[in-house]
Design a protein around this motif. Sequence first.
Motif, PDB file in Angstrom:
ATOM      1  N   UNK A   1       0.799  -1.230   0.000  1.00 50.32           N
ATOM      2  CA  UNK A   1       0.000   0.000   0.000  1.00 50.32           C
ATOM      3  C   UNK A   1       0.829   1.275   0.000  1.00 50.32           C
ATOM      4  N   UNK A   2       1.931   1.273   0.718  1.00 51.50           N
ATOM      5  CA  UNK A   2       2.740   2.503   0.826  1.00 51.50           C
ATOM      6  C   UNK A   2       4.204   2.134   0.983  1.00 51.50           C
ATOM      7  N   UNK A   3       4.855   1.689  -0.101  1.00 51.38           N
ATOM      8  CA  UNK A   3       6.228   1.200   0.001  1.00 51.38           C
ATOM      9  C   UNK A   3       7.247   2.239   0.452  1.00 51.38           C
ATOM     10  N   UNK A   4       6.931   3.525   0.335  1.00 53.97           N
ATOM     11  CA  UNK A   4       7.864   4.565   0.764  1.00 53.97           C
ATOM     12  C   UNK A   4       7.619   5.017   2.198  1.00 53.97           C
ATOM     13  N   UNK A   5       6.712   4.342   2.892  1.00 56.33           N
ATOM     14  CA  UNK A   5       6.337   4.764   4.232  1.00 56.33           C
ATOM     15  C   UNK A   5       7.461   4.549   5.238  1.00 56.33           C
ATOM     16  N   UNK A   6       7.612   5.502   6.165  1.00 54.17           N
ATOM     17  CA  UNK A   6       8.569   5.353   7.250  1.00 54.17           C
ATOM     18  C   UNK A   6       8.154   4.224   8.187  1.00 54.17           C
ATOM     19  N   UNK A   7       6.872   3.821   8.115  1.00 51.50           N
ATOM     20  CA  UNK A   7       6.387   2.739   8.970  1.00 51.50           C
ATOM     21  C   UNK A   7       7.153   1.450   8.718  1.00 51.50           C
ATOM     22  N   UNK A   8       7.602   1.233   7.491  1.00 49.93           N
ATOM     23  CA  UNK A   8       8.322   0.004   7.182  1.00 49.93           C
ATOM     24  C   UNK A   8       9.624  -0.076   7.971  1.00 49.93           C
ATOM     25  N   UNK A   9      10.293   1.055   8.144  1.00 52.31           N
ATOM     26  CA  UNK A   9      11.529   1.063   8.920  1.00 52.31           C
ATOM     27  C   UNK A   9      11.247   0.706  10.375  1.00 52.31           C
ATOM     28  N   UNK A  10      10.142   1.210  10.914  1.00 54.88           N
ATOM     29  CA  UNK A  10       9.785   0.879  12.295  1.00 54.88           C
ATOM     30  C   UNK A  10       9.486  -0.613  12.430  1.00 54.88           C
ATOM     31  N   UNK A  11       8.852  -1.184  11.408  1.00 53.41           N
ATOM     32  CA  UNK A  11       8.579  -2.614  11.419  1.00 53.41           C
ATOM     33  C   UNK A  11       9.882  -3.408  11.413  1.00 53.41           C
ATOM     34  N   UNK A  12      10.853  -2.951  10.620  1.00 52.34           N
ATOM     35  CA  UNK A  12      12.151  -3.632  10.556  1.00 52.34           C
ATOM     36  C   UNK A  12      12.834  -3.594  11.918  1.00 52.34           C
ATOM     37  N   UNK A  13      12.815  -2.446  12.583  1.00 51.19           N
ATOM     38  CA  UNK A  13      13.427  -2.332  13.892  1.00 51.19           C
ATOM     39  C   UNK A  13      12.739  -3.239  14.911  1.00 51.19           C
ATOM     40  N   UNK A  14      11.422  -3.313  14.826  1.00 52.90           N
ATOM     41  CA  UNK A  14      10.682  -4.211  15.716  1.00 52.90           C
ATOM     42  C   UNK A  14      11.025  -5.664  15.424  1.00 52.90           C
ATOM     43  N   UNK A  15      11.198  -5.977  14.149  1.00 54.33           N
ATOM     44  CA  UNK A  15      11.571  -7.343  13.771  1.00 54.33           C
ATOM     45  C   UNK A  15      12.961  -7.696  14.290  1.00 54.33           C
TER      46      UNK A  15
END
Length: 277
Positions: free
Chosen positions: A245-259
């Motif tokens: 849905x939003x590949x440029x979202x900063x949310x993805x980086x937060x997900x990576x850190x959580x992972x």
Amino acid sequence: MPRPLLALVVAAHAGPTVVVTLVALLLSLASGLGTGRAALVALMILLQQLSIGWSNDALDAARDTADGRADKPIARGDLSARLVLALAAGAALGAIALSLLLGPGAALAHAVFLFAGWAYNAGLKRGALATACYAVGFGAMPLIVTLAAPDPRGAQWWAIAMGALLGVAAHFANVLPDLEDDARHGIRALPHRWGARASGLVALASLALAAVLGVLGPARVTPLSAVGAAAGLALLVVGAVVVARAPRSRALFRIIMSAALAAVVSLAGVGALIAVS
């Protein structure tokens, strides 16, 4: 919090700095270093990450100012680039000094991590070697921990590979929101060449492979490692939705850190197996 201090916290990339420090602490405790040495490793990594974060903003100050980056304290005029660069150098020296207290092996592994971060900031971020900086730096984390033990030993290959894969995922996710700005300044790292959606998929694939190694590498599943693996799987699903849905979202980086934290939880369940026997 006073404004200058808050500006320094923001310039240090506080979120990733805290997460990487927490990862170092949890991994150290899980591997049996003991409270004192684990705290020393965490403090060393905190100074290291402050150094890398501050140097990143200081060296990018001219570009951020030209782009009108209101989220960057130096570009806003809240801090001087010279001051932030001096603090980065001081934090690096402090981290190196602490690393020497942990033994020559740990000091060398830490130097690799620190050098990779500074090399990225100093110019390697502009090309294909940018991803290697992240992979080498984060891949060194398990080695820092196992070599910091009173009886220093190497780290298992799968633990090093997990760190490297998490570094790759972090790199791809971190640059996604800034692809267009970076392209205007001639930055052509792998995410810039492959595009937002493909880069998001690379980040997720790296996470998935890291999760698999966390289970298959130690050849043992404990309740704690199962919880970590389950959390990692859930984050992968959420990440896939974000990429779609939003590949440029900063949310993805937060997900990576959580992972990354989930991966460390998996490793905590088999912490004694991280070091080479």
